[in-house]
Design a protein around this motif. Structure first.
Motif, PDB file in Angstrom:
ATOM      1  N   ASP A 101      41.662  46.476  39.673  1.00 23.67           N
ATOM      2  CA  ASP A 101      40.991  46.005  38.466  1.00 23.67           C
ATOM      3  C   ASP A 101      41.814  46.239  37.204  1.00 23.67           C
ATOM      4  O   ASP A 101      41.325  46.017  36.098  1.00 23.67           O
ATOM      5  CB  ASP A 101      39.618  46.655  38.323  1.00 23.67           C
ATOM      6  N   HIS A 116      38.069  43.007  46.019  1.00 27.47           N
ATOM      7  CA  HIS A 116      37.990  42.934  44.561  1.00 27.47           C
ATOM      8  C   HIS A 116      38.386  41.547  44.068  1.00 27.47           C
ATOM      9  O   HIS A 116      37.753  41.016  43.135  1.00 27.47           O
ATOM     10  CB  HIS A 116      38.872  43.986  43.908  1.00 27.47           C
ATOM     11  N   THR A 117      39.397  40.965  44.671  1.00 28.39           N
ATOM     12  CA  THR A 117      39.812  39.619  44.253  1.00 28.39           C
ATOM     13  C   THR A 117      38.665  38.636  44.402  1.00 28.39           C
ATOM     14  O   THR A 117      38.463  37.763  43.549  1.00 28.39           O
ATOM     15  CB  THR A 117      41.030  39.163  45.072  1.00 28.39           C
ATOM     16  N   PHE A 151      47.060  41.443  39.726  1.00 29.41           N
ATOM     17  CA  PHE A 151      45.792  42.159  39.762  1.00 29.41           C
ATOM     18  C   PHE A 151      44.871  41.761  38.599  1.00 29.41           C
ATOM     19  O   PHE A 151      45.313  41.331  37.541  1.00 29.41           O
ATOM     20  CB  PHE A 151      45.965  43.683  39.747  1.00 29.41           C
ATOM     21  N   ALA A 152      43.597  41.936  38.866  1.00 30.15           N
ATOM     22  CA  ALA A 152      42.530  41.692  37.901  1.00 30.15           C
ATOM     23  C   ALA A 152      42.551  40.233  37.429  1.00 30.15           C
ATOM     24  O   ALA A 152      43.252  39.394  37.995  1.00 30.15           O
ATOM     25  CB  ALA A 152      42.626  42.670  36.734  1.00 30.15           C
ATOM     26  N   SER A 153      41.794  39.921  36.402  1.00 29.11           N
ATOM     27  CA  SER A 153      41.684  38.529  35.955  1.00 29.11           C
ATOM     28  C   SER A 153      42.986  37.991  35.392  1.00 29.11           C
ATOM     29  O   SER A 153      43.310  36.804  35.556  1.00 29.11           O
ATOM     30  CB  SER A 153      40.569  38.413  34.906  1.00 29.11           C
ATOM     31  N   TRP A 179      41.762  45.298  47.999  1.00 32.61           N
ATOM     32  CA  TRP A 179      42.263  44.296  47.061  1.00 32.61           C
ATOM     33  C   TRP A 179      41.653  42.925  47.348  1.00 32.61           C
ATOM     34  O   TRP A 179      41.300  42.196  46.424  1.00 32.61           O
ATOM     35  CB  TRP A 179      43.787  44.235  47.121  1.00 32.61           C
ATOM     36  N   ARG A 211      45.660  49.988  40.722  1.00 37.66           N
ATOM     37  CA  ARG A 211      44.283  49.688  41.138  1.00 37.66           C
ATOM     38  C   ARG A 211      44.026  48.202  40.951  1.00 37.66           C
ATOM     39  O   ARG A 211      44.620  47.559  40.068  1.00 37.66           O
ATOM     40  CB  ARG A 211      43.292  50.540  40.347  1.00 37.66           C
ATOM     41  N   SER A 250      35.733  39.055  43.818  1.00 31.20           N
ATOM     42  CA  SER A 250      34.735  39.233  42.749  1.00 31.20           C
ATOM     43  C   SER A 250      35.187  38.656  41.411  1.00 31.20           C
ATOM     44  O   SER A 250      34.412  38.642  40.451  1.00 31.20           O
ATOM     45  CB  SER A 250      34.436  40.728  42.566  1.00 31.20           C
ATOM     46  N   LEU A 251      36.438  38.197  41.333  1.00 25.38           N
ATOM     47  CA  LEU A 251      36.980  37.777  40.044  1.00 25.38           C
ATOM     48  C   LEU A 251      36.535  36.373  39.662  1.00 25.38           C
ATOM     49  O   LEU A 251      36.275  35.527  40.516  1.00 25.38           O
ATOM     50  CB  LEU A 251      38.512  37.827  40.078  1.00 25.38           C
TER      51      LEU A 251
END
Length: 469
Positions: free
Chosen positions: A438, A112-113, A453-455, A109, A436, A115-116
């Motif tokens: 994303d 991935h964060t 999570f995600a954008s 996590w 997940r 990369s946002l």
């Protein structure tokens, strides 16, 4: 294990004003003594976060993304130490879907964060003028985390907050503060002083955070009852809120479900983390034509799952985390038994030390039983028979909760159509609880406010500024 755990305030390790014991739910033994923060120390942590905010918010997005990526590397370097500590204080096994898996999730996590992006949006740019939308950090974020996934949920809260330019005061559950305190200490290597402050103590400190006028946003994961209190307290200064609250997720097994392919996912959708998961499957509706087969398959699968001390290599489920939750599971199972449910396996707590409750599967359950209508948050599941699809959709939606749900069927087109009718934030087909980084995650109705999570989850940590020029 040594007891050298400290608060982190303004980049420094600080002793608490008092201490409290943290016990291993598998043995009842004291794992370590944790520091308890005072109201003055909470003020100091908030003050440090406020002091650090302007400088941190002014850092470039690329710089903050690099820091978050470095956080993932630091967690990875200390993964074994953190995982063992989570097992000792939380109870989940090291192996399987346990503490090593949780720490791996925290790493994933964080990466991935990092990369946002939240880029500027252009609304107008022509001869008539230019209008642009910008995302700005909110300020100081107060993070209050639960005891079921202490490290991973801390990462869910903290990483998007700091990536967006905020600073944080983090408070873990008093049941599981140790790994989070260690995490706060380790991450000072990557973060400027005051960007992440970690305090600990009884639930009253969390209430004080919700009340604190120096905290601009609260992100809270926990029960709906406590979430309402957080929301009420935050009204005093119009705190921004992200609340991920309780769920009573329904799973619906249709007549054409492929049990050979999916019985493992059905079992772990229910019993991951001993059922102590907000988005676990809490009530299972099975069509009459498959009812006996599902019951038999789940009981057979459960027979091969070892429940024991999480430090033992064969354990795949551990104890219930705390006495209050243990007593709740016992009460709900006994009420269901007295109301006519058949206990197919489990149903009696283990003798000896530790809060061990076996995997418990209840047949002939029905709506109106407390274990169906309430979130049990433990290793027991009611299985409810149905014959009419319209009726079962209505029954699944009758709950005040709306976190997750699932449809089990070979017919994906039909399953997707039914999924769209469930009143919950996430629906899985032939799976349950498979979150997940994303994909946005959050609840509807009484299961929460906002997204993680995600954008979209990252945007929750910002305010919008529109510039007209």
């Amino acid at each position: 294990m040594n007891g050298n755990f400290a608060l982190t305030i303004d980049g420094r390790q600080v002793a608490g004003s008092g201490t409290f014991e943290v016990r291993d739910p598998a043995t009842g033994a004291v794992v370590a003594t944790a520091p308890a923060a005072s109201a003055d120390q909470l003020d100091a942590a908030v003050g440090a976060a406020r002091k650090a905010f302007p400088g941190w918010a002014a850092r470039s997005e690329a710089d903050r993304k690099a820091v978050v990526a470095n956080v993932a590397d630091i967690i990875e370097a200390h993964a074994a130490e953190l995982a063992e500590l989570v097992t000792r204080e939380q109870g989940k096994p090291l192996a399987g879907l346990g503490s090593q898996w949780e720490i791996g999730g925290a790493i994933a996590w964080a990466r991935h964060t990092a990369s946002l992006d939240l880029p500027m949006e252009t609304i107008q740019d022509d001869a008539g003028g230019r209008v642009t939308l910008h995302r700005r950090p909110i300020g100081v974020v107060g993070s209050i985390t639960p005891w079921n996934f202490p490290v991973m949920i801390a990462i869910w809260h903290v990483m998007p907050a700091i990536l967006a330019g905020n600073t944080v005061v983090l408070k873990p559950s008093p049941n599981t503060p140790l790994a989070t305190l260690l995490l706060g200490q380790l991450l000072q290597e990557a973060l400027p002083p005051g960007v992440l402050n970690v305090i600990a103590g009884a639930d009253g400190i969390g209430q004080a955070m919700a009340d604190h006028k120096g905290i601009d946003k609260i992100v809270f994961t926990g029960s709906t009852t406590t979430g309402r209190k957080v929301m009420a307290s935050g009204a005093a200064n119009l705190k921004r809120l992200t609340l991920e609250l309780g769920g009573n997720d329904a799973g619906i097994v249709l007549p054409d479900a492929d049990l050979d392919a999916h019985i493992d996912k059905l079992f772990w959708g229910i019993f991951i983390n001993n059922g102590q998961t907000c988005a676990a499957l809490k009530r299972l509706y099975v069509h009459d034509s498959l009812y006996d087969a599902v019951c038999d398959r789940l009981v057979a699968y459960a027979a091969n799952i070892v429940t024991g001390n999480g430090l033992e290599p064969d354990s795949r489920l551990g104890p219930v985390q705390n006495p209050m939750q243990f007593d709740r599971v016992k009460r709900l199972v006994e009420q269901a038994r007295q109301a006519g449910a058949r206990v197919l396996c489990g149903g009696e707590p283990a003798e000896g030390p530790g809060l061990f409750y076996p995997v418990t599967i209840l047949a002939d359950a029905y709506d109106g039983m407390d274990i169906v209508d309430e979130e049990q948050f433990g290793p027991a599941v009611p299985i409810i028979r149905f014959t009419d699809i319209e009726d079962v959709i209505a029954r699944a939606n009758a709950s005040e909760s709306g976190l997750g749900g699932s449809i089990w069927s070979r017919d994906l087109e039909k399953a997707r159509a039914l999924a769209a009718r469930l009143e919950c934030g996430s629906v899985w087909i032939n799976n349950h609880g498979a979150i997940r980084p994303d994909a946005p995650f959050g609840g509807v109705k009484q299961s929460g406010i906002g997204l993680e999570f995600a954008s979209l989850g990252l945007a929750e940590f910002t305010s919008v500024q529109v510039i007209h020029s």
